[in-house]
Design a protein around this motif. Structure first.
Motif, mmCIF file in Angstrom:
data_model
loop_
_atom_site.group_PDB
_atom_site.id
_atom_site.type_symbol
_atom_site.label_atom_id
_atom_site.label_comp_id
_atom_site.label_asym_id
_atom_site.label_seq_id
_atom_site.Cartn_x
_atom_site.Cartn_y
_atom_site.Cartn_z
ATOM 1 N N ARG A 8 -10.430 9.994 0.641
ATOM 2 C CA ARG A 8 -11.300 8.944 1.178
ATOM 3 C C ARG A 8 -11.027 7.611 0.468
ATOM 4 O O ARG A 8 -11.223 6.548 1.045
ATOM 5 C CB ARG A 8 -12.764 9.327 1.000
ATOM 6 N N ILE A 9 -10.575 7.700 -0.773
ATOM 7 C CA ILE A 9 -10.252 6.492 -1.553
ATOM 8 C C ILE A 9 -8.835 6.029 -1.257
ATOM 9 O O ILE A 9 -8.603 4.862 -0.947
ATOM 10 C CB ILE A 9 -10.419 6.763 -3.049
ATOM 11 N N THR A 10 -7.877 6.954 -1.340
ATOM 12 C CA THR A 10 -6.470 6.556 -1.183
ATOM 13 C C THR A 10 -6.183 6.054 0.227
ATOM 14 O O THR A 10 -5.377 5.135 0.401
ATOM 15 C CB THR A 10 -5.522 7.715 -1.531
ATOM 16 N N GLU A 11 -6.820 6.615 1.224
ATOM 17 C CA GLU A 11 -6.605 6.132 2.592
ATOM 18 C C GLU A 11 -7.140 4.706 2.756
ATOM 19 O O GLU A 11 -6.514 3.864 3.406
ATOM 20 C CB GLU A 11 -7.283 7.066 3.604
ATOM 21 N N ARG A 12 -8.288 4.435 2.137
ATOM 22 C CA ARG A 12 -8.885 3.108 2.279
ATOM 23 C C ARG A 12 -8.092 2.021 1.545
ATOM 24 O O ARG A 12 -8.235 0.834 1.847
ATOM 25 C CB ARG A 12 -10.326 3.133 1.777
ATOM 26 N N LEU A 13 -7.278 2.406 0.581
ATOM 27 C CA LEU A 13 -6.457 1.422 -0.121
ATOM 28 C C LEU A 13 -5.506 0.695 0.822
ATOM 29 O O LEU A 13 -5.069 -0.417 0.530
ATOM 30 C CB LEU A 13 -5.657 2.104 -1.234
ATOM 31 N N VAL A 14 -5.185 1.316 1.936
ATOM 32 C CA VAL A 14 -4.244 0.711 2.878
ATOM 33 C C VAL A 14 -4.773 -0.622 3.400
ATOM 34 O O VAL A 14 -4.016 -1.586 3.549
ATOM 35 C CB VAL A 14 -3.948 1.680 4.038
ATOM 36 N N GLN A 15 -6.063 -0.685 3.679
ATOM 37 C CA GLN A 15 -6.642 -1.947 4.155
ATOM 38 C C GLN A 15 -6.450 -3.062 3.129
ATOM 39 O O GLN A 15 -6.070 -4.190 3.462
ATOM 40 C CB GLN A 15 -8.137 -1.756 4.440
ATOM 41 N N LEU A 16 -6.674 -2.755 1.869
ATOM 42 C CA LEU A 16 -6.472 -3.722 0.799
ATOM 43 C C LEU A 16 -5.012 -4.178 0.739
ATOM 44 O O LEU A 16 -4.728 -5.378 0.654
ATOM 45 C CB LEU A 16 -6.875 -3.093 -0.541
ATOM 46 N N LEU A 17 -4.101 -3.239 0.806
ATOM 47 C CA LEU A 17 -2.679 -3.571 0.691
ATOM 48 C C LEU A 17 -2.177 -4.360 1.898
ATOM 49 O O LEU A 17 -1.314 -5.231 1.762
ATOM 50 C CB LEU A 17 -1.861 -2.289 0.515
ATOM 51 N N ILE A 18 -2.722 -4.073 3.061
ATOM 52 C CA ILE A 18 -2.360 -4.861 4.248
ATOM 53 C C ILE A 18 -2.767 -6.318 4.057
ATOM 54 O O ILE A 18 -1.998 -7.240 4.355
ATOM 55 C CB ILE A 18 -3.023 -4.272 5.513
ATOM 56 N N ASP A 19 -3.968 -6.546 3.535
ATOM 57 C CA ASP A 19 -4.431 -7.918 3.299
ATOM 58 C C ASP A 19 -3.581 -8.611 2.236
ATOM 59 O O ASP A 19 -3.274 -9.804 2.344
ATOM 60 C CB ASP A 19 -5.905 -7.911 2.882
ATOM 61 N N ILE A 20 -3.171 -7.873 1.202
ATOM 62 C CA ILE A 20 -2.297 -8.451 0.178
ATOM 63 C C ILE A 20 -0.940 -8.800 0.777
ATOM 64 O O ILE A 20 -0.379 -9.872 0.498
ATOM 65 C CB ILE A 20 -2.147 -7.466 -1.003
ATOM 66 N N ASN A 21 -0.407 -7.916 1.590
ATOM 67 C CA ASN A 21 0.871 -8.197 2.252
ATOM 68 C C ASN A 21 0.796 -9.467 3.090
ATOM 69 O O ASN A 21 1.722 -10.292 3.088
ATOM 70 C CB ASN A 21 1.278 -7.020 3.142
ATOM 71 N N ARG A 22 -0.291 -9.627 3.806
ATOM 72 C CA ARG A 22 -0.452 -10.827 4.641
ATOM 73 C C ARG A 22 -0.535 -12.085 3.779
ATOM 74 O O ARG A 22 0.089 -13.101 4.094
ATOM 75 C CB ARG A 22 -1.720 -10.691 5.491
ATOM 76 N N GLU A 23 -1.293 -11.995 2.710
ATOM 77 C CA GLU A 23 -1.480 -13.165 1.854
ATOM 78 C C GLU A 23 -0.166 -13.607 1.216
ATOM 79 O O GLU A 23 0.119 -14.814 1.116
ATOM 80 C CB GLU A 23 -2.513 -12.845 0.773
ATOM 81 N N TYR A 24 0.637 -12.646 0.792
ATOM 82 C CA TYR A 24 1.854 -12.978 0.050
ATOM 83 C C TYR A 24 3.131 -12.795 0.878
ATOM 84 O O TYR A 24 4.234 -12.854 0.340
ATOM 85 C CB TYR A 24 1.910 -12.151 -1.232
ATOM 86 N N ARG A 25 2.950 -12.570 2.176
ATOM 87 C CA ARG A 25 4.071 -12.487 3.121
ATOM 88 C C ARG A 25 5.141 -11.495 2.657
ATOM 89 O O ARG A 25 6.306 -11.829 2.518
ATOM 90 C CB ARG A 25 4.677 -13.877 3.342
ATOM 91 N N THR A 26 4.684 -10.294 2.414
ATOM 92 C CA THR A 26 5.578 -9.220 1.994
ATOM 93 C C THR A 26 5.207 -7.958 2.761
ATOM 94 O O THR A 26 4.230 -7.929 3.510
ATOM 95 C CB THR A 26 5.469 -8.971 0.475
ATOM 96 N N LYS A 27 5.992 -6.904 2.585
ATOM 97 C CA LYS A 27 5.701 -5.607 3.202
ATOM 98 C C LYS A 27 5.708 -4.494 2.160
ATOM 99 O O LYS A 27 5.672 -3.318 2.515
ATOM 100 C CB LYS A 27 6.737 -5.287 4.290
ATOM 101 N N SER A 28 5.726 -4.881 0.896
ATOM 102 C CA SER A 28 5.966 -3.875 -0.137
ATOM 103 C C SER A 28 4.848 -3.748 -1.177
ATOM 104 O O SER A 28 5.052 -3.157 -2.234
ATOM 105 C CB SER A 28 7.282 -4.180 -0.864
ATOM 106 N N ALA A 29 3.671 -4.291 -0.888
ATOM 107 C CA ALA A 29 2.556 -4.134 -1.827
ATOM 108 C C ALA A 29 2.202 -2.652 -1.965
ATOM 109 O O ALA A 29 2.143 -1.915 -0.979
ATOM 110 C CB ALA A 29 1.332 -4.918 -1.347
ATOM 111 N N THR A 30 1.977 -2.219 -3.188
ATOM 112 C CA THR A 30 1.653 -0.818 -3.432
ATOM 113 C C THR A 30 0.773 -0.710 -4.672
ATOM 114 O O THR A 30 0.382 -1.726 -5.258
ATOM 115 C CB THR A 30 2.917 0.041 -3.575
ATOM 116 N N ILE A 31 0.477 0.512 -5.080
ATOM 117 C CA ILE A 31 -0.367 0.783 -6.245
ATOM 118 C C ILE A 31 0.468 1.572 -7.249
ATOM 119 O O ILE A 31 1.129 2.545 -6.915
ATOM 120 C CB ILE A 31 -1.610 1.610 -5.870
ATOM 121 N N ARG A 32 0.462 1.143 -8.516
ATOM 122 C CA ARG A 32 1.090 1.878 -9.611
ATOM 123 C C ARG A 32 0.013 2.381 -10.554
ATOM 124 O O ARG A 32 -1.002 1.701 -10.781
ATOM 125 C CB ARG A 32 2.094 1.017 -10.373
#
Length: 214
Positions: A187-211
């Motif tokens: 339920r947590i890891t799936e929801r992270l996708v929304q956050l990463l999509i917004d980061i990708n849009r802000e920084y014009r990338t496709k590779s935002a992820t979590i380490r």
């Protein structure tokens, strides 16, 4: 080791096929269309130099596979699960990489919460006697297909099937599997996708992820 990837003709599924095949793992790409599956397998084989890549219809792809990865859009998850559930090998581990997004239904890019709490839990409820683990939910396809890139994969689920997937991924160069607790944590890891999509849009990338720092 035989890994079936349902939805492996494009996106995350295809990227995962590339990464696994490049590390000597037998990959079967599943598709609704056998022709599309075979074409994707041909492309992955050419990219990786691996002869152990096949393309089949979903129903045939899962036969004899120790791991079956669902990399399909959420609206098609139940249809695919219904088609393959009676062909899943006893003892296989089902891996859910599904993330339910409203955009898959024609709406905005926004997480849609399944009644079970997560797509992975919904898939477990449907398949019942086959263990489901969650992984690759927030993994960018671009990084997964880049064989020089390093990334973390959080695996959630019961300990034994999760450990089996972790053992497999520990042999994949550039991938660090991390156990993330029980399946409800999807339920947590799936929801992270929304956050990463917004980061990708802000920084014009496709590779935002979590380490994960341990």
């Amino acid at each position: 080791m035989r890994v079936a990837i349902l939805g492996g003709t494009a996106g995350l599924g295809r990227a995962l096929a590339v990464r696994l095949a490049a590390n000597g793992i037998h990959v079967v790409i599943g598709s609704r269309s056998e022709d599309r599956g075979r074409e994707a397998a041909r492309q992955v084989s050419e990219l990786t130099g691996s002869a152990a890549v096949e393309g089949k219809r979903n129903e045939e792809a899962v036969e004899g596979a120790e791991f079956v990865v669902f990399a399909v859009p959420y609206p098609g998850m139940y249809e695919v699960a219904r088609a393959v559930r009676h062909r899943l090998m006893e003892g296989c581990v089902v891996v859910s990489a599904v993330v339910p997004l409203e955009s898959d239904l024609g709406g905005p890019v926004r997480y849609v919460e399944p009644s079970a709490g997560s797509a992975a839990e919904a898939l477990q409820d449907f398949l019942k006697d086959r263990p489901v683990v969650s992984a690759f939910t927030f993994t960018p396809a671009s990084l997964l297909e880049d064989l020089n890139a390093e990334l973390d994969v959080i695996v959630c689920g019961e300990r034994e099937p999760s450990q089996r997937l972790i053992d497999l991924l520990q042999g994949v160069k550039g991938v660090r599997p991390v156990y993330g607790g029980p399946l409800r944590n999807a339920r947590i890891t799936e929801r992270l996708v929304q956050l990463l999509i917004d980061i990708n849009r802000e920084y014009r990338t496709k590779s935002a992820t979590i380490r994960v720092v341990l």
